[in-house]
Design an enzyme around this catalytic site. Sequence first.
Site, PDB file in Angstrom:
ATOM      1  N   ASN A   1       1.804   9.693  -3.939  1.00  0.00           N
ATOM      2  CA  ASN A   1       2.511  10.976  -4.001  1.00  0.00           C
ATOM      3  C   ASN A   1       1.899  11.999  -4.954  1.00  0.00           C
ATOM      4  O   ASN A   1       2.482  13.048  -5.182  1.00  0.00           O
ATOM      5  CB  ASN A   1       3.980  10.736  -4.373  1.00  0.00           C
ATOM      6  CG  ASN A   1       4.649   9.795  -3.392  1.00  0.00           C
ATOM      7  OD1 ASN A   1       4.535   9.989  -2.181  1.00  0.00           O
ATOM      8  ND2 ASN A   1       5.306   8.769  -3.898  1.00  0.00           N
ATOM      9  N   THR A   2       0.761  11.671  -5.555  1.00  0.00           N
ATOM     10  CA  THR A   2       0.041  12.654  -6.376  1.00  0.00           C
ATOM     11  C   THR A   2      -1.317  12.852  -5.721  1.00  0.00           C
ATOM     12  O   THR A   2      -2.058  11.886  -5.517  1.00  0.00           O
ATOM     13  CB  THR A   2      -0.111  12.140  -7.835  1.00  0.00           C
ATOM     14  OG1 THR A   2       1.199  12.037  -8.404  1.00  0.00           O
ATOM     15  CG2 THR A   2      -0.963  13.079  -8.681  1.00  0.00           C
TER      16      THR A   2
ATOM     17  N   TYR B   1      11.028  -3.965  -7.502  1.00  0.00           N
ATOM     18  CA  TYR B   1      11.896  -2.796  -7.620  1.00  0.00           C
ATOM     19  C   TYR B   1      12.889  -2.816  -6.456  1.00  0.00           C
ATOM     20  O   TYR B   1      14.098  -2.966  -6.646  1.00  0.00           O
ATOM     21  CB  TYR B   1      11.045  -1.514  -7.621  1.00  0.00           C
ATOM     22  CG  TYR B   1      11.818  -0.218  -7.775  1.00  0.00           C
ATOM     23  CD1 TYR B   1      13.131  -0.075  -7.349  1.00  0.00           C
ATOM     24  CD2 TYR B   1      11.223   0.902  -8.352  1.00  0.00           C
ATOM     25  CE1 TYR B   1      13.832   1.108  -7.502  1.00  0.00           C
ATOM     26  CE2 TYR B   1      11.915   2.099  -8.504  1.00  0.00           C
ATOM     27  CZ  TYR B   1      13.212   2.194  -8.065  1.00  0.00           C
ATOM     28  OH  TYR B   1      13.902   3.375  -8.207  1.00  0.00           O
TER      29      TYR B   1
ATOM     30  N   ASN C   1       9.598   6.458  -0.842  1.00  0.00           N
ATOM     31  CA  ASN C   1       9.812   7.491  -1.866  1.00  0.00           C
ATOM     32  C   ASN C   1       8.604   8.400  -1.955  1.00  0.00           C
ATOM     33  O   ASN C   1       7.470   7.990  -1.741  1.00  0.00           O
ATOM     34  CB  ASN C   1      10.144   6.850  -3.218  1.00  0.00           C
ATOM     35  CG  ASN C   1       8.908   6.616  -4.065  1.00  0.00           C
ATOM     36  OD1 ASN C   1       8.417   7.535  -4.737  1.00  0.00           O
ATOM     37  ND2 ASN C   1       8.391   5.399  -4.024  1.00  0.00           N
TER      38      ASN C   1
ATOM     39  N   PHE D   1       6.078  11.449  -9.541  1.00  0.00           N
ATOM     40  CA  PHE D   1       6.051  11.330 -11.019  1.00  0.00           C
ATOM     41  C   PHE D   1       7.025  12.286 -11.716  1.00  0.00           C
ATOM     42  O   PHE D   1       6.664  13.006 -12.648  1.00  0.00           O
ATOM     43  CB  PHE D   1       4.635  11.576 -11.572  1.00  0.00           C
ATOM     44  CG  PHE D   1       3.615  10.532 -11.215  1.00  0.00           C
ATOM     45  CD1 PHE D   1       3.973   9.300 -10.689  1.00  0.00           C
ATOM     46  CD2 PHE D   1       2.259  10.784 -11.438  1.00  0.00           C
ATOM     47  CE1 PHE D   1       3.006   8.341 -10.367  1.00  0.00           C
ATOM     48  CE2 PHE D   1       1.286   9.833 -11.121  1.00  0.00           C
ATOM     49  CZ  PHE D   1       1.671   8.615 -10.583  1.00  0.00           C
TER      50      PHE D   1
ATOM     51  N   SER E   1      -0.430   5.767  -6.873  1.00  0.00           N
ATOM     52  CA  SER E   1       0.718   6.407  -6.236  1.00  0.00           C
ATOM     53  C   SER E   1       0.215   7.276  -5.081  1.00  0.00           C
ATOM     54  O   SER E   1      -0.729   8.048  -5.246  1.00  0.00           O
ATOM     55  CB  SER E   1       1.469   7.284  -7.237  1.00  0.00           C
ATOM     56  OG  SER E   1       2.342   8.129  -6.523  1.00  0.00           O
TER      57      SER E   1
ATOM     58  N   LYS F   1      -3.215  -0.506 -11.802  1.00  0.00           N
ATOM     59  CA  LYS F   1      -2.324  -0.706 -10.643  1.00  0.00           C
ATOM     60  C   LYS F   1      -2.990  -0.195  -9.370  1.00  0.00           C
ATOM     61  O   LYS F   1      -3.423   0.951  -9.291  1.00  0.00           O
ATOM     62  CB  LYS F   1      -0.991  -0.004 -10.872  1.00  0.00           C
ATOM     63  CG  LYS F   1       0.022  -0.323  -9.791  1.00  0.00           C
ATOM     64  CD  LYS F   1       1.415  -0.101 -10.270  1.00  0.00           C
ATOM     65  CE  LYS F   1       2.425  -0.391  -9.186  1.00  0.00           C
ATOM     66  NZ  LYS F   1       3.784  -0.103  -9.633  1.00  0.00           N
TER      67      LYS F   1
ATOM     68  N   SER G   1       0.836  -4.762  -5.663  1.00  0.00           N
ATOM     69  CA  SER G   1       0.306  -3.450  -5.436  1.00  0.00           C
ATOM     70  C   SER G   1       1.386  -2.384  -5.603  1.00  0.00           C
ATOM     71  O   SER G   1       2.556  -2.685  -5.751  1.00  0.00           O
ATOM     72  CB  SER G   1      -0.203  -3.350  -3.987  1.00  0.00           C
ATOM     73  OG  SER G   1       0.914  -3.371  -3.112  1.00  0.00           O
ATOM     74  N   ASN G   2       0.939  -1.149  -5.472  1.00  0.00           N
ATOM     75  CA  ASN G   2       1.856  -0.016  -5.381  1.00  0.00           C
ATOM     76  C   ASN G   2       2.408   0.066  -3.945  1.00  0.00           C
ATOM     77  O   ASN G   2       2.193  -0.847  -3.146  1.00  0.00           O
ATOM     78  CB  ASN G   2       1.097   1.264  -5.766  1.00  0.00           C
ATOM     79  CG  ASN G   2       2.009   2.263  -6.467  1.00  0.00           C
ATOM     80  OD1 ASN G   2       3.139   2.484  -6.016  1.00  0.00           O
ATOM     81  ND2 ASN G   2       1.550   2.852  -7.548  1.00  0.00           N
TER      82      ASN G   2
ATOM     83  N   ALA H   1       7.261  -0.594 -12.361  1.00  0.00           N
ATOM     84  CA  ALA H   1       7.326   0.813 -12.775  1.00  0.00           C
ATOM     85  C   ALA H   1       8.103   1.619 -11.743  1.00  0.00           C
ATOM     86  O   ALA H   1       8.089   1.313 -10.555  1.00  0.00           O
ATOM     87  CB  ALA H   1       5.923   1.370 -12.909  1.00  0.00           C
TER      88      ALA H   1
HETATM   89  C1  LIG Z   1      11.763   4.856  -5.973  1.00  0.00           C
HETATM   90  C2  LIG Z   1      10.468   4.264  -6.435  1.00  0.00           C
HETATM   91  C3  LIG Z   1       9.752   4.881  -7.462  1.00  0.00           C
HETATM   92  C4  LIG Z   1       8.543   4.327  -7.897  1.00  0.00           C
HETATM   93  N1  LIG Z   1       7.872   4.940  -8.926  1.00  0.00           N
HETATM   94  C5  LIG Z   1       6.718   4.371  -9.392  1.00  0.00           C
HETATM   95  C6  LIG Z   1       6.031   4.938 -10.494  1.00  0.00           C
HETATM   96  O1  LIG Z   1       6.456   5.924 -11.085  1.00  0.00           O
HETATM   97  N2  LIG Z   1       4.874   4.352 -10.884  1.00  0.00           N
HETATM   98  C7  LIG Z   1       4.365   3.231 -10.273  1.00  0.00           C
HETATM   99  O2  LIG Z   1       3.318   2.727 -10.694  1.00  0.00           O
HETATM  100  N3  LIG Z   1       5.023   2.663  -9.238  1.00  0.00           N
HETATM  101  C8  LIG Z   1       6.169   3.203  -8.792  1.00  0.00           C
HETATM  102  N4  LIG Z   1       6.831   2.618  -7.744  1.00  0.00           N
HETATM  103  C9  LIG Z   1       6.225   1.450  -7.072  1.00  0.00           C
HETATM  104  C10 LIG Z   1       6.795   0.134  -7.609  1.00  0.00           C
HETATM  105  O3  LIG Z   1       6.476  -0.048  -8.950  1.00  0.00           O
HETATM  106  C11 LIG Z   1       6.245  -1.063  -6.797  1.00  0.00           C
HETATM  107  O4  LIG Z   1       4.849  -1.127  -6.975  1.00  0.00           O
HETATM  108  C12 LIG Z   1       6.536  -0.942  -5.301  1.00  0.00           C
HETATM  109  O5  LIG Z   1       7.811  -0.393  -5.083  1.00  0.00           O
HETATM  110  C13 LIG Z   1       6.461  -2.306  -4.595  1.00  0.00           C
HETATM  111  O6  LIG Z   1       7.402  -3.206  -5.125  1.00  0.00           O
HETATM  112  P1  LIG Z   1       8.829  -3.489  -4.415  1.00  0.00           P
HETATM  113  O7  LIG Z   1       8.561  -3.800  -2.989  1.00  0.00           O
HETATM  114  O8  LIG Z   1       9.406  -4.628  -5.184  1.00  0.00           O
HETATM  115  O9  LIG Z   1       9.633  -2.244  -4.575  1.00  0.00           O
HETATM  116  C14 LIG Z   1       8.049   3.157  -7.290  1.00  0.00           C
HETATM  117  C15 LIG Z   1       8.777   2.540  -6.274  1.00  0.00           C
HETATM  118  C16 LIG Z   1       9.965   3.074  -5.850  1.00  0.00           C
HETATM  119  C17 LIG Z   1      10.730   2.388  -4.737  1.00  0.00           C
END
Ligand SMILES: Cc1cc2nc3c(=O)[nH]c(=O)nc-3n(C[C@H](O)[C@H](O)[C@H](O)COP(=O)(O)O)c2cc1C
Length: 346
Positions: free
Chosen positions: A171-172, A308, A107, A111, A169, A207, A235-236, A58
């Site tokens: 950030n909320t 991501y 980041n 949302f 998250s 999540k 995880s997030n 996500a």
């Molecule tokens: C720019 C950015 C925006 C993200 N926005 C969301 C989000 O809206 N909702 C969510 O559940 N996770 C969000 N994530 C978290 C990712 O889904 C993921 O859990 C996290 O980045 C760890 O995976 P990675 O190391 O492969 O990036 C975001 C991550 C990044 C880098």
Amino acid sequence: MFSKIRPFIFKLDPEFAHSLAIKALKLNYYSSKKIKKDKSIETKIFGKSISNPIGIAAGFDKDAEVYNSLFKLGFSCVEVGTITPKKQYGNTKPRIFRLEEDEALINRLGFNNSGADTTRARITSNLPTGLFGINIGPNQDTKNKIEDYLICFRKFHNICDYITINISSPNTENLRNFHNQEELEDLLNSLQQEKKNLNTKVPIAIKISPDIEDSFIDKISNLLIKYNISAAIISNTTDKNRENLRNINKLEKGGLSGKPLNEKSNLLINKFFKILKNEIKIIGVGGVDSGESAYEKIINGASIVQLYTGMIYNGPNIANKISGELIDILKNKGIKNISEIIGIKK
Ligand SMILES: Cc1cc2nc3c(=O)[nH]c(=O)nc-3n(C[C@H](O)[C@H](O)[C@H](O)COP(=O)(O)O)c2cc1C
């Protein structure tokens, strides 16, 4: 090819670069290579068969604009969102930071998304061609977070393969309080009621934050089992783990993702797997960028992985690259299918 253009992309502001990537995906601008397939990486989750265990996490396709292009790049599942009931701008810019030496991002988007109605219309007019999840959350200014989850749940339950409840998250404000036993029970109970009212069987994933204390793992697991949750996404991003980072942006507020999150999320996956076994599936996220790192997540207990940040550093062919590497790893070890190795690490 990507390694040649990466220095130019990295000169751009990260959020602007992301908007260009979305535009390119909308136009199907990326040359899609022949997608690597093999029986050894085929698997099943949420009652559906998929050709590989690699999904996009996500946050990449927040507004559900390019999921079908992502399937074409070799991701077997796409999770869009986080989507909130009403459209919202999110925090002030700049709000995404690259930490190049650390292969990480921070980041604090908060949302930003175009809201549930717009996104629903977009999805129903362009049906997903692969395993499709919708990640939902509350608006920043809401008076009732649970009601916001329910509003989104009603809007999306019948147009996806699973719904993710994002309680993690950073950030909320206060969102992560839903990891507390009482708050989580309230939320899961309300969702269960809503499922009954709607007469829907859509699987639910929760999540989880990597920053929880160990004492929460048991309690959360018990509730996931009690309320028949289908998957835990672990995880997030983390708002900790800054000590060993090298890039100056490490001081930015927000959630850290990418390589520095890898080990932390693996440890948490391992701990949850010991309780959940295969009863509730784990989707492993955090720092996946290679066949080896996907393999590590699976042996720790993940049934599939998502990524991501790995795509930001390795380019759009990453799902296909990981599939190829994973096929080779399994072949070398004489493993017939990934299902044999889920959670084998002690
Ligand atoms: C720019 C950015 C925006 C993200 N926005 C969301 C989000 O809206 N909702 C969510 O559940 N996770 C969000 N994530 C978290 C990712 O889904 C993921 O859990 C996290 O980045 C760890 O995976 P990675 O190391 O492969 O990036 C975001 C991550 C990044 C880098």
